[in-house]
Design a protein around this motif. Structure first.
Motif, PDB file in Angstrom:
ATOM      1  N   SER A   1     -22.813 -39.595  22.101  1.00 53.63           N
ATOM      2  CA  SER A   1     -21.895 -38.847  21.239  1.00 53.63           C
ATOM      3  C   SER A   1     -22.410 -37.430  20.988  1.00 53.63           C
ATOM      4  O   SER A   1     -21.626 -36.472  20.942  1.00 53.63           O
ATOM      5  CB  SER A   1     -21.718 -39.572  19.901  1.00 53.63           C
ATOM      6  N   PHE A   2     -23.734 -37.307  20.830  1.00 55.29           N
ATOM      7  CA  PHE A   2     -24.317 -35.976  20.617  1.00 55.29           C
ATOM      8  C   PHE A   2     -23.997 -35.062  21.785  1.00 55.29           C
ATOM      9  O   PHE A   2     -23.556 -33.921  21.601  1.00 55.29           O
ATOM     10  CB  PHE A   2     -25.829 -36.092  20.425  1.00 55.29           C
ATOM     11  N   TRP A   3     -24.211 -35.541  23.021  1.00 54.86           N
ATOM     12  CA  TRP A   3     -23.989 -34.682  24.192  1.00 54.86           C
ATOM     13  C   TRP A   3     -22.511 -34.454  24.444  1.00 54.86           C
ATOM     14  O   TRP A   3     -22.120 -33.444  25.041  1.00 54.86           O
ATOM     15  CB  TRP A   3     -24.701 -35.246  25.415  1.00 54.86           C
ATOM     16  N   TYR A   4     -21.676 -35.371  23.972  1.00 52.65           N
ATOM     17  CA  TYR A   4     -20.231 -35.135  24.040  1.00 52.65           C
ATOM     18  C   TYR A   4     -19.861 -33.923  23.170  1.00 52.65           C
ATOM     19  O   TYR A   4     -19.137 -33.019  23.608  1.00 52.65           O
ATOM     20  CB  TYR A   4     -19.466 -36.375  23.585  1.00 52.65           C
ATOM     21  N   ILE A   5     -20.354 -33.923  21.924  1.00 57.63           N
ATOM     22  CA  ILE A   5     -20.065 -32.815  21.013  1.00 57.63           C
ATOM     23  C   ILE A   5     -20.654 -31.512  21.545  1.00 57.63           C
ATOM     24  O   ILE A   5     -20.002 -30.460  21.523  1.00 57.63           O
ATOM     25  CB  ILE A   5     -20.604 -33.127  19.600  1.00 57.63           C
ATOM     26  N   GLU A   6     -21.889 -31.596  22.053  1.00 52.35           N
ATOM     27  CA  GLU A   6     -22.513 -30.391  22.629  1.00 52.35           C
ATOM     28  C   GLU A   6     -21.658 -29.844  23.762  1.00 52.35           C
ATOM     29  O   GLU A   6     -21.479 -28.620  23.894  1.00 52.35           O
ATOM     30  CB  GLU A   6     -23.920 -30.735  23.135  1.00 52.35           C
ATOM     31  N   GLY A   7     -21.119 -30.744  24.596  1.00 56.17           N
ATOM     32  CA  GLY A   7     -20.290 -30.309  25.717  1.00 56.17           C
ATOM     33  C   GLY A   7     -19.026 -29.605  25.267  1.00 56.17           C
ATOM     34  O   GLY A   7     -18.601 -28.611  25.875  1.00 56.17           O
ATOM     35  N   VAL A   8     -18.417 -30.110  24.200  1.00 55.21           N
ATOM     36  CA  VAL A   8     -17.219 -29.465  23.659  1.00 55.21           C
ATOM     37  C   VAL A   8     -17.554 -28.055  23.170  1.00 55.21           C
ATOM     38  O   VAL A   8     -16.834 -27.086  23.457  1.00 55.21           O
ATOM     39  CB  VAL A   8     -16.611 -30.299  22.517  1.00 55.21           C
ATOM     40  N   LEU A   9     -18.647 -27.925  22.430  1.00 50.22           N
ATOM     41  CA  LEU A   9     -19.070 -26.600  21.944  1.00 50.22           C
ATOM     42  C   LEU A   9     -19.395 -25.673  23.109  1.00 50.22           C
ATOM     43  O   LEU A   9     -19.063 -24.477  23.088  1.00 50.22           O
ATOM     44  CB  LEU A   9     -20.287 -26.743  21.023  1.00 50.22           C
ATOM     45  N   PHE A  10     -20.034 -26.211  24.145  1.00 45.20           N
ATOM     46  CA  PHE A  10     -20.378 -25.431  25.330  1.00 45.20           C
ATOM     47  C   PHE A  10     -19.112 -24.924  26.028  1.00 45.20           C
ATOM     48  O   PHE A  10     -19.027 -23.760  26.432  1.00 45.20           O
ATOM     49  CB  PHE A  10     -21.204 -26.298  26.281  1.00 45.20           C
TER      50      PHE A  10
ATOM     51  N   GLY B   1      -9.851 -30.404  33.139  1.00 48.93           N
ATOM     52  CA  GLY B   1     -10.243 -31.597  32.394  1.00 48.93           C
ATOM     53  C   GLY B   1     -11.597 -31.439  31.708  1.00 48.93           C
ATOM     54  O   GLY B   1     -11.866 -30.443  31.032  1.00 48.93           O
ATOM     55  N   THR B   2     -12.461 -32.441  31.920  1.00 51.06           N
ATOM     56  CA  THR B   2     -13.762 -32.466  31.236  1.00 51.06           C
ATOM     57  C   THR B   2     -14.843 -31.713  31.995  1.00 51.06           C
ATOM     58  O   THR B   2     -16.008 -31.732  31.598  1.00 51.06           O
ATOM     59  CB  THR B   2     -14.222 -33.921  31.040  1.00 51.06           C
ATOM     60  N   VAL B   3     -14.463 -31.053  33.074  1.00 52.16           N
ATOM     61  CA  VAL B   3     -15.456 -30.461  33.987  1.00 52.16           C
ATOM     62  C   VAL B   3     -16.425 -29.523  33.267  1.00 52.16           C
ATOM     63  O   VAL B   3     -17.649 -29.648  33.404  1.00 52.16           O
ATOM     64  CB  VAL B   3     -14.746 -29.722  35.135  1.00 52.16           C
ATOM     65  N   VAL B   4     -15.892 -28.558  32.501  1.00 47.58           N
ATOM     66  CA  VAL B   4     -16.749 -27.508  31.938  1.00 47.58           C
ATOM     67  C   VAL B   4     -17.788 -28.082  30.989  1.00 47.58           C
ATOM     68  O   VAL B   4     -18.951 -27.699  31.018  1.00 47.58           O
ATOM     69  CB  VAL B   4     -15.896 -26.435  31.233  1.00 47.58           C
ATOM     70  N   ARG B   5     -17.392 -29.021  30.149  1.00 51.09           N
ATOM     71  CA  ARG B   5     -18.361 -29.546  29.180  1.00 51.09           C
ATOM     72  C   ARG B   5     -19.364 -30.487  29.827  1.00 51.09           C
ATOM     73  O   ARG B   5     -20.400 -30.784  29.232  1.00 51.09           O
ATOM     74  CB  ARG B   5     -17.645 -30.233  28.024  1.00 51.09           C
TER      75      ARG B   5
END
Length: 370
Positions: free
Chosen positions: A53-62, A118-122
């Motif tokens: 979950s942490f890296w999911y949130i980090e990916g969204v911010l990124f 899609g989810t590529v960038v994060r």
């Protein structure tokens, strides 16, 4: 020749616009990057309890940070038209993206055109020159887990060892999907002469619009991220599946960036916006990893062929203003990549609101302590 009043006004307007854009970019960086860092510091307990979950949130911010960079070009009229295969079809699979490299604007172009995939960038990992580590965005890339590679013959072998260790430690543990690299190892204008001399010495084609790729990083990525198959099942059984939670690297996306008249955008132009609105053209070809040759010499030839193909694509583009149709097509089909201005404004607003929030928090604690 005397400068007319109209020309003076045009120059003055361009300079004023560039100054205002630069001021906005500086302010944007001053609030967005510290906010990204502070949010992740606050979320460190979550990293211990639930790292996924942490890296999911980090990916969204990124992704939002990269969208801010994309917005600088988008609002200056630097747009993208896409050609070739539709990479959205493989956006949920693991892929290696091979890109030709002409200028610093190539990275900004990718940050823009991958936003709607899609989810590529994060979930992507970048391989970039180590000097990027010392830029304003370097701390973000370090936290995200990108790899900084040092160029030069003296460092090559050691860097490949470090790359392998980095991939094994961070790629799957942070649920990465795409890995982006520039196999030419530098800008076209800097490497072209050396590449042409190497090609002449080794009886390879003479290339003008790209250079012959370096092979080490590509080979390490394939060896490290491709899950060996046995009768359609990852070799090693449940242990490998549990560790990777993926089918391994499945695709190579050969990406070719073309600029009108062969005049690339650099990061200064992207930030200041003094160049007239420009359409950058991006061509994709998707290759299944399972079809790639396993032997090093055959893989080397395969990779060389990709850049020879890029040369032909770019030659056709500069002669006609369009990429040729894919095999089996009678007409090349292009797709205009678009971004939502409302979404970009929302992200920028969130960055400045976050900056204001952190300022108020620090000011409150400062007054409490002193």
């Amino acid at each position: 020749m005397a400068v007319t009043l109209e020309q003076a006004r045009r120059v003055g307007y361009t300079c004023l616009k560039a100054l205002l854009r630069f001021a906005f970019m500086v302010a944007n960086n001053l609030v967005a990057i510290p906010s990204y860092i502070l949010y992740l510091i606050m979320l460190q307990p979550l990293r211990v309890l639930d790292s996924e979950s942490f890296w999911y949130i980090e990916g969204v911010l990124f992704k939002w940070l990269l969208a801010m960079v994309a917005s600088w070009g988008w609002w200056a009229g630097y747009t993208v038209v896409e050609w070739g295969d539709d990479v959205k079809a493989v956006s949920e699979d693991e892929a290696m993206v091979l890109v030709n490299h002409q200028a610093t604007g190539d990275v900004c172009t990718l940050m823009m055109c991958l936003q709607d995939k899609g989810t590529v960038v994060r979930q992507m990992m970048w391989l970039m020159d180590h000097i990027f580590k010392y830029t304003n965005f370097g701390i973000v890339s370090l936290i995200h887990g990108d790899f900084f590679i040092r160029q030069g013959r003296a460092h090559r072998d050691h860097q490949l060892v470090l790359l392998k260790e980095h991939l094994e430690k961070y790629y799957r543990s942070r649920n990465r999907k795409w890995i982006v690299l520039f196999p030419e190892g530098g800008f076209l204008r800097k490497r072209r002469e050396t590449s042409q001399a190497f090609a002449k010495k080794n009886n390879l084609p003479f290339l003008k619009h790209v250079t012959l790729p370096r092979l080490g990083a590509t080979q390490v990525i394939l060896k490290t991220l491709v899950v060996p198959q046995e009768n359609g099942t990852p070799a090693g059984g449940d242990a490998v599946i549990k560790e990777s939670k993926s089918k391994g690297l499945q695709w190579v996306i050969d990406t070719t960036i073309a600029y009108p008249k062969g005049e690339p955008l650099d990061i200064q132009t992207w930030i200041l916006g003094y160049r007239q609105p420009t359409v950058t053209h991006v061509h994709y070809r998707i290759f299944p990893v399972k079809d790639l040759p396993a032997e090093p010499e055959a893989l080397t030839n395969w990779l060389y062929q990709r850049f020879i193909e890029k040369e032909n694509l770019l030659t056709h583009f500069y002669e006609t203003g369009a990429f040729p149709p894919l095999q089996g097509q009678t007409k090349a089909i292009s797709r205009e990549m678009t971004l939502s201005n409302l979404w970009l404004v929302g992200i920028q607003s969130l960055a400045f609101l976050s900056g204001g929030m952190w300022y108020c928090i620090f000011r409150y604690f400062y007054h409490c302590l002193f």
